[in-house]
Structure formats: structure tokens, C-alpha cells
Scaffold this motif. Structure first.
Motif, mmCIF file in Angstrom:
data_model
loop_
_atom_site.group_PDB
_atom_site.id
_atom_site.type_symbol
_atom_site.label_atom_id
_atom_site.label_comp_id
_atom_site.label_asym_id
_atom_site.label_seq_id
_atom_site.Cartn_x
_atom_site.Cartn_y
_atom_site.Cartn_z
ATOM 1 N N CYS A 219 39.507 28.861 40.396
ATOM 2 C CA CYS A 219 40.157 27.751 39.684
ATOM 3 C C CYS A 219 40.471 26.619 40.660
ATOM 4 O O CYS A 219 40.923 26.856 41.779
ATOM 5 N N CYS A 222 44.638 26.729 40.915
ATOM 6 C CA CYS A 222 45.397 27.849 41.492
ATOM 7 C C CYS A 222 44.521 28.801 42.307
ATOM 8 O O CYS A 222 45.037 29.708 42.964
ATOM 9 N N CYS A 236 41.535 28.371 32.812
ATOM 10 C CA CYS A 236 41.833 29.406 33.807
ATOM 11 C C CYS A 236 42.623 30.542 33.153
ATOM 12 O O CYS A 236 43.561 30.287 32.395
ATOM 13 N N CYS A 239 46.416 30.263 35.240
ATOM 14 C CA CYS A 239 47.315 29.107 35.066
ATOM 15 C C CYS A 239 47.031 28.318 33.790
ATOM 16 O O CYS A 239 47.772 27.408 33.445
HETATM 17 ZN ZN LIG Z 1 44.234 28.434 37.629
#
Ligand SMILES: [Zn+2]
Length: 305
Positions: A219, A222, A236, A239
Motif C-alpha cells: 500500500c 501504510c 487497502c 488502512c
Molecule cells: Zn494501507
């Protein structure tokens, strides 16, 4: 005036990418930490010099050739009267200085490389380079410690060390000059920029193979692997932030090219590299689109399969 900006060193990028895709060895993890910390210190110093309002030329992160040697300069600042060569150190904690050596104070006390050694070498090679280019300008070398949590005990007074509390005063001292930069200063800055070698050799080249690395697309926000796709977007799984599918695929291709510059980009390889997150048709469409529309050179090896 900024003549050359800093980019994330290729070595650091590679270690960061590998760190998310395989278990690094102990010495590799330490090296990644050192690279990361050093880079953060340099970026911090860049943010301080970017506020200088006076007549000066700044070149950040230079790797220059001189005879059969190369030397690296964290920041080079040209003011009318002289040139500053600056070595930035992001040391944190307590250190002490003894007999021209630098040690950490926390037991077990261990010696770290005295930054003056590297700086003296760079200054000598830089002076030779300036002579070759036909310039005779005074040079002053300075080690700048940027971390506010750094303390140096038994600090030598006659050495060119600059501590966190002195950096602003040093930069403001440029204002006191009444001289102006001339054309030859700018010419020199441009010459140095053109001599810069973009890819520094690796101090500790990591060894890795395609097969041993974790596949998938981390991602952007994150770093987690795994996403669900809805329409043109990916979400994602950790997150829940969304990213355009095309952007995600291109990022995956970009990481692949950084880690494997010698490998041909094929639809199948990117499909495997992305852990099958997108179908081959989608990947082929994205590769074709960005080859034909943008003509990005680094993808000129792309092959249809
Ligand atoms: Zn993420």
C-alpha cells in the motif's frame, strides 16, 4: 538559489523495498537504519538551507570524479567569497572526542568514523578538481551535526564542527556579506552539476533473487500488502485508503525496475510480481497505455507475451 536538489539514494530505495519483501540479515538491517538516518539528517539540513534569502548557490548530494577517484559532498554552498563543503551527520545521543577519534559514550564505548577524515579527503580532491576547471576559490569544510539530541563531550574548539544550536547563526552569517555572486560562480555551479555521477556505488550490495522476495503490491499509504478492487480503484485491506488501479500497477512496475534493472518487463512477470492481484489483460493494457502515451524510456524493454 538551489542548483541541485537531493533525491532518495538508490541504495536506500533498494534496501527499503527489500525490507518489505524479505527478512534482511542483521548487518543489512543496521545498514538500512544508517542509510535512513543519514538521509533524514540531510533532508533536515536541506530544509534549513532552503530558507537562506541571500546570494548563494546550493548543490545538494554531489558525487564527483577526480582522476581515478570519486568523492561525495552532502551539501555544497557557493557564496561570493568562498565555497563551503558540508558533511551532514545525524548522530544522536552522547559522544566524546579523544585524540582525533570519535566514540559513543554509552557502554560499550565504540569508535565511529570521524567525519573529518572523509571531509578532508573530499576537500583535497575538490581543490584538485577546482584547479583543473581553472578556479581558485577558498574552500571551507564543515561538519554539521543536525540532530538536537546530539552531544559531543571534549569537543575540540579548533575543529570545524557545527552543532544544532549554531546552524541558524551560521546560515544567517551569509547575510553580512556585501559582495555579489558573479557569472563565473553560476558557471562553476553548472559545471559541478554536470559532473555529478547519478548512481553511487553500493557500500554493502545486498544479494537477492526474484524468487525469494515476497510478491504483491504494498500500500502506498501504510505499506501493507493486499487490496480489494472495485471499479477503477483498489482499497487497502488494512488502512482502507483507495488508490487508482493504474497507479498501483505502475508503482509495482517501478519497484520491479528499481530492484531488477537487468530483467525484462513482461506482462507475465508483472503479474507474478503483483502476486496475481490484477489479471494479465489489465496489466497488459496499463503497460501498453503508458508505453505508447508517455513513452517512458525505462520501460523500453517491455515485451508483449
Ligand atoms: Zn494501507
Amino acid at each position: 538559489m538551489l542548483i541541485k536538489s537531493r533525491t532518495v539514494p538508490r541504495e536506500l530505495k533498494i534496501y527499503q523495498l527489500l525490507n518489505s519483501r524479505k527478512k534482511l540479515l542483521e548487518n543489512e538491517r543496521k545498514h538500512l537504519y544508517t542509510l535512513q538516518k543519514g538521509y533524514e539528517g540531510e533532508v533536515l539540513f536541506d530544509s534549513m538551507t532552503s530558507s537562506i534569502q541571500t546570494d548563494c548557490l546550493i548543490l545538494n548530494d554531489l558525487l564527483l570524479p577526480q582522476n581515478k577517484n570519486t568523492f561525495q559532498i552532502d551539501s555544497l554552498i557557493i557564496i561570493p567569497e568562498k565555497i563551503y563543503l558540508i558533511e551532514v551527520k545525524n548522530f544522536e545521543g552522547d559522544y566524546f572526542y579523544e585524540h582525533d577519534r570519535l566514540y559513543t559514550r554509552i557502554p560499550p564505548e565504540s569508535e565511529v568514523t570521524n567525519p573529518l577524515i572523509q571531509l578532508n579527503r573530499s576537500e583535497s580532491l575538490f581543490r584538485q578538481l577546482l584547479q583543473k576547471l581553472g578556479y581558485n576559490v577558498p574552500i571551507q569544510s564543515i561538519v554539521v551535526f543536525v540532530n538536537p539530541e546530539f552531544t559531543l563531550y571534549q569537543a575540540p574548539i579548533n575543529k570545524t564542527f557545527l552543532y544544532p544550536g549554531q546552524i541558524n547563526r551560521f546560515l544567517q552569517s551569509f547575510h553580512s556579506t556585501s559582495s555579489r555572486l558573479e557569472n563565473n560562480h553560476k558557471t562553476l555551479a553548472d559545471q559541478l552539476k554536470s559532473l555529478h555521477i547519478p548512481d553511487a556505488p553500493f557500500y554493502l550490495p545486498p544479494s537477492y533473487q526474484f524468487d525469494e522476495l515476497r510478491k504483491g503490491i504494498p500500500c502506498f499509504f501504510c505499506g501493507a500488502f493486499g487490496a480489494t478492487t472495485k471499479g477503477a480503484y483498489s482499497y487497502c485491506v488494512v488502512c482502507d485508503k483507495k488508490e487508482r488501479m493504474d497507479t498501483r500497477i505502475l508503482r509495482s512496475v517501478d519497484q520491479f525496475t528499481i530492484l531488477f534493472p537487468g530483467l525484462t518487463i513482461t506482462t507475465k512477470r508483472i503479474h507474478d510480481w503483483s502476486n496475481g492481484e490484477f489479471g494479465k489483460r489489465v496489466i497488459r493494457r496499463v503497460l501498453q497505455k503508458h508505453l505508447s502515451v508517455k513513452g517512458i524510456r525505462k520501460w523500453s524493454y517491455y515485451e508483449f507475451d
